[in-house]
Scaffold this motif. Structure first.
Motif, PDB file in Angstrom:
ATOM      1  N   ALA A 143       0.837  -1.203   0.000  1.00 50.44           N
ATOM      2  CA  ALA A 143       0.000   0.000   0.000  1.00 50.44           C
ATOM      3  C   ALA A 143       0.876   1.258   0.000  1.00 50.44           C
ATOM      4  CB  ALA A 143      -0.929  -0.006   1.212  1.00 50.44           C
ATOM      5  N   GLY A 144       1.903   1.264   0.835  1.00 56.08           N
ATOM      6  CA  GLY A 144       2.815   2.404   0.873  1.00 56.08           C
ATOM      7  C   GLY A 144       3.497   2.629  -0.464  1.00 56.08           C
ATOM      8  N   TYR A 145       3.934   1.542  -1.091  1.00 53.69           N
ATOM      9  CA  TYR A 145       4.586   1.637  -2.400  1.00 53.69           C
ATOM     10  C   TYR A 145       3.627   2.260  -3.430  1.00 53.69           C
ATOM     11  CZ  TYR A 145       6.568   0.227  -6.865  1.00 53.69           C
ATOM     12  OH  TYR A 145       7.052   0.230  -8.150  1.00 53.69           O
ATOM     13  N   ILE A 146       2.381   1.816  -3.432  1.00 53.59           N
ATOM     14  CA  ILE A 146       1.383   2.350  -4.365  1.00 53.59           C
ATOM     15  C   ILE A 146       1.192   3.851  -4.139  1.00 53.59           C
ATOM     16  CG2 ILE A 146      -1.090   2.349  -4.935  1.00 53.59           C
ATOM     17  CD1 ILE A 146      -1.009  -0.734  -4.380  1.00 53.59           C
ATOM     18  N   LEU A 147       1.115   4.259  -2.869  1.00 57.22           N
ATOM     19  CA  LEU A 147       0.851   5.664  -2.558  1.00 57.22           C
ATOM     20  C   LEU A 147       2.030   6.594  -2.814  1.00 57.22           C
ATOM     21  CD1 LEU A 147      -1.262   5.201   0.685  1.00 57.22           C
ATOM     22  CD2 LEU A 147      -2.081   5.864  -1.593  1.00 57.22           C
ATOM     23  N   LEU A 148       3.242   6.081  -2.771  1.00 57.52           N
ATOM     24  CA  LEU A 148       4.371   6.981  -3.030  1.00 57.52           C
ATOM     25  C   LEU A 148       4.748   7.040  -4.503  1.00 57.52           C
ATOM     26  CD1 LEU A 148       7.406   5.563  -3.511  1.00 57.52           C
ATOM     27  CD2 LEU A 148       7.175   5.129  -1.101  1.00 57.52           C
ATOM     28  N   GLN A 149       4.248   6.148  -5.312  1.00 59.28           N
ATOM     29  CA  GLN A 149       4.593   6.151  -6.734  1.00 59.28           C
ATOM     30  C   GLN A 149       4.219   7.432  -7.476  1.00 59.28           C
ATOM     31  OE1 GLN A 149       6.729   4.039  -8.435  1.00 59.28           O
ATOM     32  NE2 GLN A 149       6.960   3.754  -6.244  1.00 59.28           N
ATOM     33  N   PRO A 150       3.086   8.071  -7.167  1.00 59.65           N
ATOM     34  CA  PRO A 150       2.799   9.335  -7.859  1.00 59.65           C
ATOM     35  C   PRO A 150       3.871  10.406  -7.622  1.00 59.65           C
ATOM     36  CG  PRO A 150       0.816   8.494  -6.858  1.00 59.65           C
ATOM     37  CD  PRO A 150       1.945   7.616  -6.366  1.00 59.65           C
ATOM     38  N   ARG A 151       4.608  10.311  -6.514  1.00 59.25           N
ATOM     39  CA  ARG A 151       5.697  11.269  -6.258  1.00 59.25           C
ATOM     40  C   ARG A 151       6.970  10.864  -6.983  1.00 59.25           C
ATOM     41  NH1 ARG A 151       4.837  10.788  -0.206  1.00 59.25           N
ATOM     42  NH2 ARG A 151       2.765  11.632  -0.037  1.00 59.25           N
ATOM     43  N   VAL A 152       7.185   9.564  -7.129  1.00 58.63           N
ATOM     44  CA  VAL A 152       8.402   9.058  -7.762  1.00 58.63           C
ATOM     45  C   VAL A 152       8.288   9.131  -9.283  1.00 58.63           C
ATOM     46  CG1 VAL A 152       9.881   7.022  -8.025  1.00 58.63           C
ATOM     47  CG2 VAL A 152       8.923   7.567  -5.792  1.00 58.63           C
ATOM     48  N   SER A 153       7.136   8.780  -9.821  1.00 60.77           N
ATOM     49  CA  SER A 153       6.894   8.794 -11.278  1.00 60.77           C
ATOM     50  C   SER A 153       5.581   9.504 -11.567  1.00 60.77           C
ATOM     51  CB  SER A 153       6.824   7.360 -11.810  1.00 60.77           C
ATOM     52  OG  SER A 153       7.999   6.655 -11.558  1.00 60.77           O
ATOM     53  N   PRO A 154       5.505  10.803 -11.358  1.00 66.03           N
ATOM     54  CA  PRO A 154       4.218  11.499 -11.449  1.00 66.03           C
ATOM     55  C   PRO A 154       3.519  11.411 -12.806  1.00 66.03           C
ATOM     56  CG  PRO A 154       6.027  13.076 -11.216  1.00 66.03           C
ATOM     57  CD  PRO A 154       6.604  11.705 -11.060  1.00 66.03           C
ATOM     58  N   GLU A 155       4.253  11.447 -13.886  1.00 67.10           N
ATOM     59  CA  GLU A 155       3.594  11.374 -15.185  1.00 67.10           C
ATOM     60  C   GLU A 155       3.298   9.941 -15.589  1.00 67.10           C
ATOM     61  OE1 GLU A 155       6.780  13.441 -16.105  1.00 67.10           O
ATOM     62  OE2 GLU A 155       5.804  15.190 -15.239  1.00 67.10           O
ATOM     63  N   LYS A 156       4.190   9.034 -15.245  1.00 63.76           N
ATOM     64  CA  LYS A 156       4.050   7.655 -15.694  1.00 63.76           C
ATOM     65  C   LYS A 156       3.038   6.844 -14.876  1.00 63.76           C
ATOM     66  CE  LYS A 156       7.996   5.877 -17.820  1.00 63.76           C
ATOM     67  NZ  LYS A 156       9.230   5.124 -17.694  1.00 63.76           N
ATOM     68  N   TRP A 157       3.035   7.009 -13.552  1.00 60.32           N
ATOM     69  CA  TRP A 157       2.195   6.165 -12.699  1.00 60.32           C
ATOM     70  C   TRP A 157       0.728   6.389 -13.045  1.00 60.32           C
ATOM     71  CZ3 TRP A 157       3.133   2.006 -10.035  1.00 60.32           C
ATOM     72  CH2 TRP A 157       2.197   1.544  -9.118  1.00 60.32           C
ATOM     73  N   GLY A 158       0.060   5.336 -13.503  1.00 63.40           N
ATOM     74  CA  GLY A 158      -1.327   5.427 -13.907  1.00 63.40           C
ATOM     75  C   GLY A 158      -1.505   6.005 -15.293  1.00 63.40           C
ATOM     76  N   GLY A 159      -0.404   6.267 -16.015  1.00 59.81           N
ATOM     77  CA  GLY A 159      -0.460   6.920 -17.311  1.00 59.81           C
ATOM     78  C   GLY A 159      -0.919   6.037 -18.459  1.00 59.81           C
ATOM     79  N   GLY A 160      -0.994   4.749 -18.229  1.00 60.55           N
ATOM     80  CA  GLY A 160      -1.512   3.861 -19.254  1.00 60.55           C
ATOM     81  C   GLY A 160      -0.527   3.440 -20.311  1.00 60.55           C
ATOM     82  N   LYS A 161      -1.085   2.997 -21.432  1.00 60.45           N
ATOM     83  CA  LYS A 161      -0.281   2.355 -22.464  1.00 60.45           C
ATOM     84  C   LYS A 161       0.695   3.282 -23.173  1.00 60.45           C
ATOM     85  CE  LYS A 161      -3.900   2.540 -25.946  1.00 60.45           C
ATOM     86  NZ  LYS A 161      -4.772   1.752 -26.769  1.00 60.45           N
TER      87      LYS A 161
END
Length: 164
Positions: A143-161
């Motif tokens: 859960a922590g890893y999921i929540l910090l990813q937007p800070r580590v990879s803001p454009e890529k995380w959840g950005g899709g294909k």
């Protein structure tokens, strides 16, 4: 022209050094502000240890990335693991405790019904063997890893294909 014979160990060392130069930030290099994530719906926060981040990444890649690589959701591209989608779920899934709850008892995005037979969870570990041995500490790390990813990879995380 002089051709120099290069040993296998020299090649491995060179590859390792190149990997260090082009790899994303390692969890031990993340500062405390980056490792601070929301704990619960009241807004309390916790600071993940570098070990928790590393463990969360490993467990996420092993147990979740088949369907959520890069924070996307392959079965529903409209709902990813970026903070906006997590916060709009019912109940909101934008904290460590709420994500751990989801990994134990997953519900539909609107929160109306259980999806434990469709989504890997602790409740459905007999169907999804990768979930069998995950402890509460493991779930916290994921859960922590999921929540910090937007800070580590803001454009890529959840950005899709376009990225993955």
């Amino acid at each position: 022209m002089v051709i120099k014979k290069v040993g296998f160990s020299s090649i491995l060392i060179s590859l390792f050094l190149v990997t260090l130069l082009v790899s994303p930030v390692f969890s031990t290099e993340l500062d405390e502000a980056t490792r601070t994530v929301t704990l619960d719906s009241s807004g309390k926060t916790i600071i993940l240890t570098p070990e928790q981040v590393k463990r969360g990444k490993r467990l996420f890649n092993n147990s979740c990335a088949q369907c959520h690589n890069g924070g996307i959701t392959k079965t529903n591209p409209n709902v990813g693991l970026e903070l906006e989608s997590l916060s709009l779920a019912t109940p909101a899934r934008d904290s460590v405790i709420s994500l751990v709850d989801y990994m134990k008892e997953p519900t539909s995005y609107d929160g109306l019904y259980s999806i434990a037979e469709l989504h890997p969870s602790i409740r459905s570990a007999e169907i999804f063997p990768k979930m069998r041995n995950l402890t509460d500490e493991d779930l916290l790390s994921v859960a922590g890893y999921i929540l910090l990813q937007p800070r580590v990879s803001p454009e890529k995380w959840g950005g899709g294909k376009i990225y993955y």
